[in-house]
Design a protein around this motif. Sequence first.
Motif, PDB file in Angstrom:
ATOM      1  N   VAL A 198       0.837  -1.208   0.000  1.00 15.18           N
ATOM      2  CA  VAL A 198       0.000   0.000   0.000  1.00 15.18           C
ATOM      3  C   VAL A 198       0.869   1.254   0.000  1.00 15.18           C
ATOM      4  N   ILE A 199       1.965   1.217   0.745  1.00 13.54           N
ATOM      5  CA  ILE A 199       2.861   2.381   0.816  1.00 13.54           C
ATOM      6  C   ILE A 199       3.496   2.643  -0.543  1.00 13.54           C
ATOM      7  N   SER A 200       3.935   1.588  -1.211  1.00 12.37           N
ATOM      8  CA  SER A 200       4.549   1.730  -2.543  1.00 12.37           C
ATOM      9  C   SER A 200       3.565   2.365  -3.514  1.00 12.37           C
ATOM     10  N   PHE A 201       2.350   1.809  -3.548  1.00 13.04           N
ATOM     11  CA  PHE A 201       1.336   2.330  -4.458  1.00 13.04           C
ATOM     12  C   PHE A 201       0.950   3.765  -4.099  1.00 13.04           C
ATOM     13  N   SER A 202       0.785   4.038  -2.810  1.00 15.98           N
ATOM     14  CA  SER A 202       0.387   5.393  -2.389  1.00 15.98           C
ATOM     15  C   SER A 202       1.436   6.418  -2.791  1.00 15.98           C
ATOM     16  N   ALA A 203       2.710   6.060  -2.656  1.00 14.66           N
ATOM     17  CA  ALA A 203       3.784   6.969  -3.072  1.00 14.66           C
ATOM     18  C   ALA A 203       3.726   7.194  -4.581  1.00 14.66           C
ATOM     19  N   GLY A 204       3.437   6.141  -5.338  1.00 15.36           N
ATOM     20  CA  GLY A 204       3.298   6.277  -6.785  1.00 15.36           C
ATOM     21  C   GLY A 204       2.114   7.149  -7.165  1.00 15.36           C
TER      22      GLY A 204
ATOM     23  N   ALA B 183      -4.246  -6.215  -7.118  1.00  8.28           N
ATOM     24  CA  ALA B 183      -3.239  -6.894  -6.301  1.00  8.28           C
ATOM     25  C   ALA B 183      -3.795  -7.277  -4.927  1.00  8.28           C
ATOM     26  N   LYS B 184      -5.117  -7.106  -4.749  1.00  9.82           N
ATOM     27  CA  LYS B 184      -5.799  -7.432  -3.489  1.00  9.82           C
ATOM     28  C   LYS B 184      -5.312  -6.560  -2.320  1.00  9.82           C
ATOM     29  N   LEU B 185      -4.954  -5.320  -2.639  1.00  8.91           N
ATOM     30  CA  LEU B 185      -4.567  -4.348  -1.615  1.00  8.91           C
ATOM     31  C   LEU B 185      -5.674  -3.313  -1.501  1.00  8.91           C
ATOM     32  N   GLU B 186      -6.013  -2.947  -0.287  1.00  8.71           N
ATOM     33  CA  GLU B 186      -7.052  -1.950  -0.050  1.00  8.71           C
ATOM     34  C   GLU B 186      -6.423  -0.566   0.070  1.00  8.71           C
ATOM     35  N   PRO B 187      -6.844   0.374  -0.777  1.00  7.74           N
ATOM     36  CA  PRO B 187      -6.333   1.741  -0.644  1.00  7.74           C
ATOM     37  C   PRO B 187      -6.647   2.298   0.742  1.00  7.74           C
ATOM     38  N   ASP B 188      -5.728   3.098   1.273  1.00  5.22           N
ATOM     39  CA  ASP B 188      -5.951   3.727   2.570  1.00  5.22           C
ATOM     40  C   ASP B 188      -6.272   5.210   2.370  1.00  5.22           C
TER      41      ASP B 188
ATOM     42  N   SER C 120     -16.661   9.038  -2.349  1.00  4.01           N
ATOM     43  CA  SER C 120     -17.734   8.115  -2.011  1.00  4.01           C
ATOM     44  C   SER C 120     -17.180   6.728  -1.680  1.00  4.01           C
ATOM     45  N   GLU C 121     -16.233   6.259  -2.486  1.00  5.39           N
ATOM     46  CA  GLU C 121     -15.590   4.961  -2.208  1.00  5.39           C
ATOM     47  C   GLU C 121     -14.889   4.978  -0.856  1.00  5.39           C
ATOM     48  N   MET C 122     -14.258   6.096  -0.562  1.00  8.32           N
ATOM     49  CA  MET C 122     -13.554   6.247   0.711  1.00  8.32           C
ATOM     50  C   MET C 122     -14.534   6.139   1.873  1.00  8.32           C
ATOM     51  N   ARG C 123     -15.687   6.762   1.706  1.00  6.68           N
ATOM     52  CA  ARG C 123     -16.726   6.685   2.745  1.00  6.68           C
ATOM     53  C   ARG C 123     -17.229   5.253   2.900  1.00  6.68           C
ATOM     54  N   GLU C 124     -17.474   4.584   1.763  1.00  3.12           N
ATOM     55  CA  GLU C 124     -17.959   3.201   1.807  1.00  3.12           C
ATOM     56  C   GLU C 124     -16.963   2.288   2.510  1.00  3.12           C
ATOM     57  N   ALA C 125     -15.680   2.576   2.350  1.00  2.00           N
ATOM     58  CA  ALA C 125     -14.642   1.781   3.004  1.00  2.00           C
ATOM     59  C   ALA C 125     -14.467   2.196   4.464  1.00  2.00           C
ATOM     60  N   LYS C 126     -15.268   3.167   4.882  1.00  3.20           N
ATOM     61  CA  LYS C 126     -15.245   3.679   6.258  1.00  3.20           C
ATOM     62  C   LYS C 126     -13.869   4.207   6.653  1.00  3.20           C
ATOM     63  N   LEU C 127     -13.194   4.839   5.704  1.00  4.23           N
ATOM     64  CA  LEU C 127     -11.865   5.390   5.968  1.00  4.23           C
ATOM     65  C   LEU C 127     -11.922   6.771   6.578  1.00  4.23           C
TER      66      LEU C 127
END
Length: 158
Positions: free
Chosen positions: A45-51, A74-79, A104-111
């Motif tokens: 997640v950190i690698s992808f978030s930095a990208g 890749a079965k990783l959940e965005p944070d 909206s997706e962020m809300r659905e993921a309860k982030l």
Amino acid sequence: MREAMLEPNVISCSAGISACEKGEQWQRALALLSEMREAKLEPNVISFSAGISACEKGEQWQRALALLSEMREAKLEPDVISFSAGISACEKGEQWQRALALLSEMREAKLERACSGSGRCRCSGRLGGRSWSPTSSLTALGLARARRASSGSGHWRC
């Protein structure tokens, strides 16, 4: 790294991607992500978030969204950081509808509730003496863009 006889790992590669983001080198950040895969290192997640953040700084909203999609594949959940960078990339690219969809997706993921005890996320705070949050800012951005899109016809187009 290999020249110095050091083996790269996910942490060192993620640090490199983050350095590219800070240096506004989005192409190099994406190249490092690709090199990770070639070296059989799975980006986290950190690698992808930095990208995604590097793409946001380089105003590459399409690539930022593609990385969010790759994360899910890749079965990783965005944070919160992943979503915030994606939202910001969309905003810079004037893609307010996509930004609102990510929110909206962020809300659905309860982030939204992944905030500190003060109730403020990394992406909220005060600006010009006024409270600011992604929800209020994106809603205002969306409404402003919708008004402009109506071209004075009195009907909003979305």
